[in-house]
Design an enzyme around this catalytic site. Structure first.
Site, PDB file in Angstrom:
ATOM      1  N   HIS A   1     -33.750   5.595 -18.503  1.00 47.39           N
ATOM      2  CA  HIS A   1     -35.142   5.168 -18.309  1.00 47.39           C
ATOM      3  C   HIS A   1     -35.424   3.876 -19.060  1.00 47.39           C
ATOM      4  O   HIS A   1     -34.578   3.349 -19.774  1.00 47.39           O
ATOM      5  CB  HIS A   1     -36.116   6.280 -18.701  1.00 47.39           C
TER       6      HIS A   1
ATOM      7  N   ASP B   1     -35.120   2.068 -26.593  1.00 46.42           N
ATOM      8  CA  ASP B   1     -33.987   2.682 -27.301  1.00 46.42           C
ATOM      9  C   ASP B   1     -32.886   3.132 -26.333  1.00 46.42           C
ATOM     10  O   ASP B   1     -31.859   3.655 -26.758  1.00 46.42           O
ATOM     11  CB  ASP B   1     -34.460   3.862 -28.182  1.00 46.42           C
ATOM     12  N   HIS B   2     -33.084   2.900 -25.028  1.00 44.09           N
ATOM     13  CA  HIS B   2     -32.080   3.297 -24.036  1.00 44.09           C
ATOM     14  C   HIS B   2     -31.548   2.119 -23.214  1.00 44.09           C
ATOM     15  O   HIS B   2     -30.604   2.281 -22.453  1.00 44.09           O
ATOM     16  CB  HIS B   2     -32.662   4.357 -23.082  1.00 44.09           C
TER      17      HIS B   2
ATOM     18  N   HIS C   1     -40.640  12.993 -18.547  1.00 45.21           N
ATOM     19  CA  HIS C   1     -40.874  12.062 -19.651  1.00 45.21           C
ATOM     20  C   HIS C   1     -42.086  11.202 -19.301  1.00 45.21           C
ATOM     21  O   HIS C   1     -42.704  11.400 -18.263  1.00 45.21           O
ATOM     22  CB  HIS C   1     -39.585  11.242 -19.852  1.00 45.21           C
TER      23      HIS C   1
ATOM     24  N   HIS D   1     -31.055  12.532 -30.193  1.00 41.60           N
ATOM     25  CA  HIS D   1     -32.334  11.829 -30.091  1.00 41.60           C
ATOM     26  C   HIS D   1     -33.345  12.312 -31.132  1.00 41.60           C
ATOM     27  O   HIS D   1     -34.542  12.429 -30.871  1.00 41.60           O
ATOM     28  CB  HIS D   1     -32.908  11.990 -28.666  1.00 41.60           C
TER      29      HIS D   1
HETATM   30 ZN    ZN Z   1     -35.569   7.631 -26.332  1.00 40.73          ZN
HETATM   31 ZN    ZN Z   2     -38.037   7.649 -23.831  1.00 43.35          ZN
END
Ligand code: ZN
Ligand code: ZN
Length: 271
Positions: free
Chosen positions: A29, A33-34, A109, A238
């Site tokens: 997504h 942080d990804h 999410h 995570h």
């Molecule tokens: Zn994340």
């Molecule tokens: Zn996220």
């Protein structure tokens, strides 16, 4: 590779990973942080003279954001960057080759987010060496036929049943990556019996309300989901930076699903 955070290139160096081998990147997504390491990684690959294609599987909205950045920062790349929108492949494999199949599944999410199931394809039966010798089986087509479960017919017409010639195949292995998300029971059927489940475990149970508000999971919820999909092993990850150690998260999960480990940096796991 799954997800590409800011320090990805540093981690490659630290763990001596040869990034020239990287051909497929799956991004869950559009939270930083990804995915914030991706443009830098592609830019470095271009500077180092890469020639092989890179396939990027990502949600539509992220591809729309990435394209202009890549056009700007990765000019004149000597390799193709192929974007594969995840939404276009729902209900069919996102990627497959002779050995493996990757399927995306929806997570819950704050933005469109997907998990990935990596599953080996069923393997061939093992042919016993003594059978080859006893019956003088030398023809490549016969061996292929037997490995796929067929019987063998000797030159004088005797049928040798497959069970006598082979042992069962090695069971296909599977790994599911499920982050960031609230527990999503709808995925339990797809992930049924998965060998290793990586799951969002951002919070401890005391922060359950926050987990819900932020669309993340507690460690105990991750464990509950592992039970639901009959996973063989659970890996928590995570974690929120509020916890100095993740011991509490592990303790809470183990009570529900004993075969749980923490996804510590640099961890390698054999399936
Ligand atoms: Zn994340
Ligand atoms: Zn996220």
């Amino acid at each position: 590779m799954v997800d590409c955070a800011e320090a990805t290139q540093l981690q490659f160096m630290r763990y001596r990973f040869r990034d020239s081998r990287l051909g497929h990147i799956f991004i869950s997504h559009s939270h930083g942080d990804h995915c914030l390491g991706l443009v830098g990684l592609l830019s470095s690959q271009s500077l180092w003279g890469r020639r092989d294609d890179i396939n990027i599987y990502a949600p539509n909205e992220l591809i729309d954001m990435l394209m202009p950045q890549i056009d700007f920062f990765v000019k004149n790349a000597g390799f193709n960057i192929c974007f594969r929108p995840i939404e276009d492949a729902m209900g069919r494999p996102l990627y497959e080759d002779e050995e493996i199949e990757v399927t995306a599944f929806p997570l819950i999410h704050r933005v469109p987010c997907f998990g990935f199931l990596f599953r080996e394809k069923p393997r061939e039966r093992h042919i016993k060496r003594e059978s080859i010798e006893r019956y003088g089986i030398g023809n490549a087509d016969d061996i292929k036929h037997i490995k796929r479960g067929g019987d063998y017919i000797t030159p004088d017409g005797t049928v040798i049943p497959n069970q006598e010639l082979t042992t069962p195949p090695t069971p296909p292995r599977s790994y599911a990556y499920s982050s960031d998300t609230m527990p999503n029971a709808a995925n339990a059927e797809l992930l049924d019996g998965v060998d290793l489940l990586y799951h969002d475990a951002t919070y401890a149970e005391a922060e359950a309300a926050l987990a819900e508000a932020m669309c993340h999971s507690t460690a105990r919820q991750a464990a509950g989901f592992a039970v639901m999909c009959k996973a063989k092993k659970l890996m928590l990850g995570h974690y929120s930076s509020r916890y100095k150690t993740e011991d509490r998260l592990l303790e809470e999960a183990v009570k529900v699903f004993p075969n749980t480990v923490l996804a510590n940096e640099g961890l390698r796991m054999e399936l």
